[in-house]
Design a protein around this motif. Structure first.
Motif, PDB file in Angstrom:
ATOM      1  N   ASP A  66       0.836  -1.201   0.000  1.00 43.80           N
ATOM      2  CA  ASP A  66       0.000   0.000   0.000  1.00 43.80           C
ATOM      3  C   ASP A  66       0.872   1.251   0.000  1.00 43.80           C
ATOM      4  O   ASP A  66       0.545   2.246  -0.636  1.00 43.80           O
ATOM      5  N   ALA A  67       1.964   1.190   0.762  1.00 46.24           N
ATOM      6  CA  ALA A  67       2.814   2.377   0.861  1.00 46.24           C
ATOM      7  C   ALA A  67       4.252   1.962   1.102  1.00 46.24           C
ATOM      8  O   ALA A  67       4.524   0.904   1.657  1.00 46.24           O
ATOM      9  N   VAL A  68       5.158   2.824   0.659  1.00 52.40           N
ATOM     10  CA  VAL A  68       6.590   2.582   0.823  1.00 52.40           C
ATOM     11  C   VAL A  68       7.209   3.776   1.555  1.00 52.40           C
ATOM     12  O   VAL A  68       6.998   4.927   1.166  1.00 52.40           O
ATOM     13  N   GLY A  69       7.934   3.473   2.607  1.00 51.24           N
ATOM     14  CA  GLY A  69       8.668   4.510   3.337  1.00 51.24           C
ATOM     15  C   GLY A  69      10.134   4.424   2.972  1.00 51.24           C
ATOM     16  O   GLY A  69      10.800   3.457   3.323  1.00 51.24           O
ATOM     17  N   ALA A  70      10.632   5.409   2.242  1.00 53.17           N
ATOM     18  CA  ALA A  70      12.049   5.431   1.858  1.00 53.17           C
ATOM     19  C   ALA A  70      12.782   6.216   2.940  1.00 53.17           C
ATOM     20  O   ALA A  70      12.849   7.438   2.900  1.00 53.17           O
ATOM     21  N   LEU A  71      13.317   5.479   3.919  1.00 53.18           N
ATOM     22  CA  LEU A  71      13.775   6.123   5.157  1.00 53.18           C
ATOM     23  C   LEU A  71      15.265   5.934   5.402  1.00 53.18           C
ATOM     24  O   LEU A  71      15.731   6.020   6.536  1.00 53.18           O
ATOM     25  N   THR A  72      16.041   5.684   4.347  1.00 46.80           N
ATOM     26  CA  THR A  72      17.490   5.577   4.541  1.00 46.80           C
ATOM     27  C   THR A  72      18.077   6.977   4.707  1.00 46.80           C
ATOM     28  O   THR A  72      17.391   7.986   4.519  1.00 46.80           O
ATOM     29  N   GLY A  73      19.349   7.019   5.035  1.00 45.38           N
ATOM     30  CA  GLY A  73      20.024   8.314   5.158  1.00 45.38           C
ATOM     31  C   GLY A  73      20.532   8.822   3.824  1.00 45.38           C
ATOM     32  O   GLY A  73      21.154   9.880   3.756  1.00 45.38           O
ATOM     33  N   ASP A  74      20.273   8.084   2.753  1.00 41.65           N
ATOM     34  CA  ASP A  74      20.785   8.441   1.430  1.00 41.65           C
ATOM     35  C   ASP A  74      19.660   8.975   0.547  1.00 41.65           C
ATOM     36  O   ASP A  74      18.725   8.255   0.201  1.00 41.65           O
ATOM     37  N   PHE A  79      14.945   8.725  -3.101  1.00 41.20           N
ATOM     38  CA  PHE A  79      14.172   9.270  -4.216  1.00 41.20           C
ATOM     39  C   PHE A  79      13.929   8.198  -5.285  1.00 41.20           C
ATOM     40  O   PHE A  79      12.818   8.057  -5.801  1.00 41.20           O
ATOM     41  N   ALA A  80      14.977   7.429  -5.593  1.00 39.04           N
ATOM     42  CA  ALA A  80      14.815   6.371  -6.603  1.00 39.04           C
ATOM     43  C   ALA A  80      13.762   5.366  -6.142  1.00 39.04           C
ATOM     44  O   ALA A  80      12.923   4.915  -6.932  1.00 39.04           O
TER      45      ALA A  80
ATOM     46  N   ILE B  33      16.830  21.459 -11.668  1.00 40.63           N
ATOM     47  CA  ILE B  33      16.689  21.048 -10.271  1.00 40.63           C
ATOM     48  C   ILE B  33      16.704  19.523 -10.255  1.00 40.63           C
ATOM     49  O   ILE B  33      15.997  18.893 -11.047  1.00 40.63           O
ATOM     50  N   VAL B  34      17.528  18.938  -9.401  1.00 46.14           N
ATOM     51  CA  VAL B  34      17.625  17.474  -9.364  1.00 46.14           C
ATOM     52  C   VAL B  34      17.396  16.935  -7.955  1.00 46.14           C
ATOM     53  O   VAL B  34      17.600  17.639  -6.959  1.00 46.14           O
ATOM     54  N   ALA B  35      16.979  15.668  -7.920  1.00 44.13           N
ATOM     55  CA  ALA B  35      16.844  14.975  -6.639  1.00 44.13           C
ATOM     56  C   ALA B  35      18.207  14.468  -6.208  1.00 44.13           C
ATOM     57  O   ALA B  35      19.078  14.232  -7.049  1.00 44.13           O
ATOM     58  N   GLY B  36      18.397  14.300  -4.923  1.00 45.85           N
ATOM     59  CA  GLY B  36      19.646  13.736  -4.434  1.00 45.85           C
ATOM     60  C   GLY B  36      20.397  14.695  -3.548  1.00 45.85           C
ATOM     61  O   GLY B  36      19.834  15.695  -3.103  1.00 45.85           O
TER      62      GLY B  36
END
Lengths: 234, 76
Positions: A66-74, A79-80, B33-36
């Protein structure tokens, strides 16, 4: 619900635990082998791999999440991962590393539904803890709208009354109620307000003072002023 | 002709204004503008290697809200 949490560091693992405690199905994606082992030992279903790769997220069944939490420090990984998850129809939450980026991602990143800046939330919590007292700012909903938690004191004018008897100003709503020492729940009209009970209220800044006088009494002016500004400058 | 790519890190959420100011600099042909962990990628096309420094160090770095830049000169 089914969730994927990417990154099992201090933010991700805690989030996964809270979701699990509430009965949700959580899969963790973690690149680091030691961390992946630790999350497995903690009883989580873990996919070891880079969350910014589609095949790794496929192993975590992103198509059924249902949902994804992208919670790394990178930031790049996060974003990817959100781009892939959005493509699979998931709601996406992305952790950022610096507060100014919140504005940029809100405006430009259509793939990201919500942005989390953990340090900001931590600062609000720390400020509330330092202030102590019987009013806590919980969240900023909009520029002039805030959720506050009030604790009923000896001096509360509404102490001894029921919730149905509490007449809040027009620009305020009662959201939740909790008896002293118990968890918060849906407010019921016949809940009575006793010492130590807590009331969560959504209020416009313009009526905060009226709400405060009603629920806490007169001597909390300074605490309220500080609490109200906690979200903005944290 | 020298082509270079400049990665720009901001310290402000005012991305539109910063991108606008970058695009107005002589020698800048693209700015996105870019992500990252960098916020903008800027393509610079100038006559001399020294002009790259002029655009990156003097031009972009002088824009309010720009914190850091990294410049990569294209070789092929």
């Amino acid at each position: 619900m089914r969730f994927i949490v990417i990154g099992s560091g201090r933010v991700g693992l805690r989030t996964a635990r809270v979701l699990r405690e509430e009965g949700h199905d959580v899969t963790i994606v973690e690149r680091d082998a030691d961390r992946a082992d630790r999350a497995s030992a903690d009883g989580f279903s873990v996919v070891e791999g880079d969350g910014s790769h589609e095949d790794v997220l496929a192993k975590a069944a992103v198509d059924r999440a249902d949902a994804v939490g992208a919670l790394t420090g990178d930031l790049n990984t996060n974003f990817a991962a959100c781009m892939i998850a959005k493509h699979h129809g998931c709601r996406t939450v992305m952790r950022i590393d610096e507060d100014y980026r919140e504005e940029i991602y809100q405006k430009y990143a259509d793939e990201v539904d919500e942005i989390i800046y953990p340090e900001r939330l931590g600062a609000i919590g720390a400020k509330n803890a330092l202030l102590g007292g019987n009013i806590r700012a919980i969240a900023d909903i909009a520029e002039h709208l805030q959720v506050l938690l009030f604790t009923i004191t000896e001096r509360s004018p509404m102490r001894g009354y029921t919730l149905s008897e509490v007449e809040l100003p027009a620009n305020a709503r009662l959201l939740a109620f909790g008896k002293r020492g118990e968890s918060m729940g849906i407010p019921l009209p016949d809940n009575s307000l006793e010492l130590g009970d807590r009331v969560a209220v959504l209020a416009d800044f313009g009526v905060l003072d009226d709400v405060r006088q009603l629920l806490v009494g007169d001597d909390a002016g300074e605490t309220l002023a500080s609490a109200a500004s906690a979200g903005g400058d944290a | 002709m020298v082509v270079a790519y400049v990665m720009v890190k901001a310290a402000s959420g005012d991305a539109d204004r910063i991108r606008g100011a970058i695009r107005e600099l002589d020698g800048v042909v693209e700015a996105h503008i870019v992500a990252g962990d960098m916020d903008f990628v800027v393509k610079v096309d100038v006559d001399e290697p020294a002009d790259v420094k002029r655009v990156a160090a003097d031009g972009i770095q002088d824009i309010a809200g720009v914190e850091d830049t990294r410049t990569y000169i294209a070789m092929g």
